[in-house]
Design a protein around this motif. Sequence first.
Motif, mmCIF file in Angstrom:
data_model
loop_
_atom_site.group_PDB
_atom_site.id
_atom_site.type_symbol
_atom_site.label_atom_id
_atom_site.label_comp_id
_atom_site.label_asym_id
_atom_site.label_seq_id
_atom_site.Cartn_x
_atom_site.Cartn_y
_atom_site.Cartn_z
ATOM 1 N N UNK A 170 -38.265 -24.277 29.410
ATOM 2 C CA UNK A 170 -39.214 -24.736 30.438
ATOM 3 C C UNK A 170 -40.648 -24.336 30.115
ATOM 4 N N UNK A 171 -40.985 -24.264 28.815
ATOM 5 C CA UNK A 171 -42.339 -23.818 28.463
ATOM 6 C C UNK A 171 -43.419 -24.755 28.993
ATOM 7 N N UNK A 172 -43.125 -26.057 29.062
ATOM 8 C CA UNK A 172 -44.127 -27.010 29.553
ATOM 9 C C UNK A 172 -44.502 -26.704 30.995
ATOM 10 N N UNK A 211 -40.277 -8.583 38.503
ATOM 11 C CA UNK A 211 -39.836 -8.671 39.902
ATOM 12 C C UNK A 211 -41.066 -8.513 40.785
ATOM 13 N N UNK A 212 -41.916 -9.538 40.793
ATOM 14 C CA UNK A 212 -43.138 -9.471 41.584
ATOM 15 C C UNK A 212 -43.432 -10.849 42.153
ATOM 16 N N UNK A 213 -44.403 -10.904 43.056
ATOM 17 C CA UNK A 213 -44.694 -12.163 43.759
ATOM 18 C C UNK A 213 -45.161 -13.251 42.804
ATOM 19 N N UNK A 214 -45.959 -12.887 41.784
ATOM 20 C CA UNK A 214 -46.447 -13.893 40.847
ATOM 21 C C UNK A 214 -45.300 -14.516 40.064
ATOM 22 N N UNK A 215 -44.332 -13.695 39.665
ATOM 23 C CA UNK A 215 -43.175 -14.225 38.939
ATOM 24 C C UNK A 215 -42.349 -15.142 39.841
ATOM 25 N N UNK A 216 -42.165 -14.743 41.090
ATOM 26 C CA UNK A 216 -41.401 -15.576 42.010
ATOM 27 C C UNK A 216 -42.097 -16.912 42.258
ATOM 28 N N UNK A 217 -43.435 -16.888 42.324
ATOM 29 C CA UNK A 217 -44.184 -18.134 42.465
ATOM 30 C C UNK A 217 -44.012 -19.018 41.235
ATOM 31 N N UNK A 218 -43.970 -18.389 40.062
ATOM 32 C CA UNK A 218 -43.752 -19.141 38.826
ATOM 33 C C UNK A 218 -42.373 -19.786 38.826
ATOM 34 N N UNK A 219 -41.366 -19.032 39.216
ATOM 35 C CA UNK A 219 -40.001 -19.575 39.286
ATOM 36 C C UNK A 219 -39.958 -20.776 40.218
ATOM 37 N N UNK A 220 -40.600 -20.647 41.381
ATOM 38 C CA UNK A 220 -40.588 -21.737 42.349
ATOM 39 C C UNK A 220 -41.324 -22.957 41.825
ATOM 40 N N UNK A 221 -42.440 -22.724 41.121
ATOM 41 C CA UNK A 221 -43.208 -23.830 40.535
ATOM 42 C C UNK A 221 -42.346 -24.593 39.528
ATOM 43 N N UNK A 222 -41.655 -23.865 38.659
ATOM 44 C CA UNK A 222 -40.820 -24.498 37.635
ATOM 45 C C UNK A 222 -39.675 -25.272 38.284
ATOM 46 N N UNK A 223 -39.024 -24.674 39.257
ATOM 47 C CA UNK A 223 -37.897 -25.343 39.911
ATOM 48 C C UNK A 223 -38.344 -26.600 40.644
ATOM 49 N N UNK A 224 -39.498 -26.531 41.284
ATOM 50 C CA UNK A 224 -40.021 -27.712 41.984
ATOM 51 C C UNK A 224 -40.383 -28.805 40.987
ATOM 52 N N UNK A 246 -33.101 -26.367 41.512
ATOM 53 C CA UNK A 246 -33.138 -25.051 42.147
ATOM 54 C C UNK A 246 -32.362 -23.994 41.370
ATOM 55 N N UNK A 247 -31.713 -24.388 40.283
ATOM 56 C CA UNK A 247 -30.933 -23.422 39.503
ATOM 57 C C UNK A 247 -31.651 -22.978 38.232
ATOM 58 N N UNK A 248 -32.818 -23.537 37.944
ATOM 59 C CA UNK A 248 -33.540 -23.192 36.707
ATOM 60 C C UNK A 248 -33.835 -21.702 36.665
ATOM 61 N N UNK A 249 -33.547 -21.089 35.526
ATOM 62 C CA UNK A 249 -33.700 -19.643 35.372
ATOM 63 C C UNK A 249 -34.844 -19.309 34.418
ATOM 64 N N UNK A 250 -35.610 -18.281 34.746
ATOM 65 C CA UNK A 250 -36.655 -17.754 33.881
ATOM 66 C C UNK A 250 -36.344 -16.302 33.567
ATOM 67 N N UNK A 251 -36.864 -15.817 32.422
ATOM 68 C CA UNK A 251 -36.614 -14.431 32.046
ATOM 69 C C UNK A 251 -37.931 -13.755 31.704
ATOM 70 N N UNK A 252 -37.842 -12.582 31.099
ATOM 71 C CA UNK A 252 -39.040 -11.801 30.806
ATOM 72 C C UNK A 252 -39.988 -12.547 29.868
ATOM 73 N N UNK A 253 -39.431 -13.323 28.919
ATOM 74 C CA UNK A 253 -40.288 -14.042 27.982
ATOM 75 C C UNK A 253 -40.942 -15.260 28.616
ATOM 76 N N UNK A 254 -40.341 -15.800 29.656
ATOM 77 C CA UNK A 254 -41.016 -16.828 30.447
ATOM 78 C C UNK A 254 -42.286 -16.242 31.047
ATOM 79 N N UNK A 255 -42.158 -15.007 31.546
ATOM 80 C CA UNK A 255 -43.286 -14.335 32.186
ATOM 81 C C UNK A 255 -44.345 -13.924 31.168
ATOM 82 N N UNK A 256 -43.926 -13.430 29.988
ATOM 83 C CA UNK A 256 -44.923 -13.016 28.997
ATOM 84 C C UNK A 256 -45.618 -14.228 28.367
#
Length: 520
Positions: A56-58, A318-331, A336-346
């Motif tokens: 999901x890099x895009x 495990x912070x609000x910015x990461x959760x916002x990123x997860x929600x952005x990607x899923x939307x 709603x099942x798309x998963x992100x990990x530490x390298x998604x965040x970095x």
Amino acid sequence: MNGVLRSRESYVHMLSVLLWLALLTLLPIPTLAVIDIKVGALVAFDYAGYGPWPPHYTEILSSAVTNINSNVFPEGDIVVSVRNLNDKCSSKDGLIAVVNEFDGSPSDRVDGFIGPGCSEVCKNAAYIVSKEGFNVPMISYACTLDSLSNKDTYSTFARTVSSVGANAVPMTNLVHFMKWERIGIIYRNINLYEEAAAKFKKTLEQTFGNTTSSDMPDGFKVVCYKVWYYDENQDDGKVDMKRAANDILNECKDEVRVFVILAYDSDVVQFLKFASELESFPFAECAFITLEVTSTTVDNSTREYTRGLLSLAQKNPANAMFQELVQYVRTSLNDDTAQLDVYSATLYDSLLTYAMAAKHIKEEYYTAHSDASDEDNLAAVTELVKNGTEIVQVITELAAFQGASGMVKFDSNADRIASIEVFQAQVDATTNSVNMVRIFDTDADTGNLELVDGAVFQWNDGSANIPNPRSVWSGQEAVRGEGYPGNHHPGDDPHRSSPHCHPHRPRGLLYLETARSEVT
């Protein structure tokens, strides 16, 4: 008659207005001066047939661009854009992707790079972009090769992860906490792990030396320092993976019971399988430590031989910015099942880091040159934010800022300051499934490893008691866990109860600052 004249005057007036409007369309219209920063994102469109990496890099980069242009540069005077470049996680293809960016018109070139994610790509690409004629920043989100910290060679390189060698100090903390006096280090014949093994060995030996103490009465030694070399193509007559592992295990079984394994996560799991199947090897008496093995690698099919494995890993976001990123990607994906990990965040933070450095340069320069014209300031800042040496120097000076992967801060080599967690593969008694359970965390104030409240060890034989391997070399009777943290004995810390490890401050734990100052 008067009405006719008035109509004629109105008509002439209307023609005059239309003529002026037509002339205005031909005149240049003043626009807000904008600095465009074009960034090339080095990612793998399809990594070894497993799909894109990072996944999901895009969408991740789209989220980062939106945040940066709206919140980091709300005035709109700097605009960041990204185009994805396929490095295929290959040294050759990564280098081609970078060099191709400088073949065309200067107006089409990128001004800097984020990525790559693979250390073998970083090694050559980061060297090229630092040279005269290039001098553009490269901010990696996953390259951990230790030698990339060398600013004489990689002057325009930064990374939003720590180097693999940064795990050496937490590893030393861990070994001292366990009171393990003999360590075996086994590493794959890959540059990344060769460098890590050398750094670990040096750090352990410089920290402990051969001196004895009440914690380590026999003194400390690294024994069984072995390269795990095998032919990946498994050609006839070549040494295969299992045979190479078994040769090392048989050679080391009379010297050591604690092994640090430095290899790809899937290779680590294979090594443990071979160790568990080798009849001549005392697998149940051993402890194993590695890096970056997660719940995606360890599953129920590996339960019998991965239980008890300790893994040092970068802290999970495990912070609000990461959760916002997860929600952005899923939307964006409508999934709603798309998963992100530490390298998604970095990955997200690598682009954010570039933007934060550019913002710092703009603000500092305009403040220092307030008497200069806007035109002169704009020209100077445009050049500085695309200068790799300048950007990386500023990155080392940035104050800590909130990123998707947590608080982001860099050391003098532009390496992300490590924030490490230690996990252990444990089998849940209720579900009989294996999970990576967090045992140690990094203290936010001191940077030291701290036991997680209520943490319970679970080793490969199911015991909660830390293995005591001293009998292997001292001739003492093997009593598992005797006198060790995690087991209550007379004279032990009264706040420590068995088998829970949950003291106010762990006894026998080295502080990171002390270890850092001793190791060069």
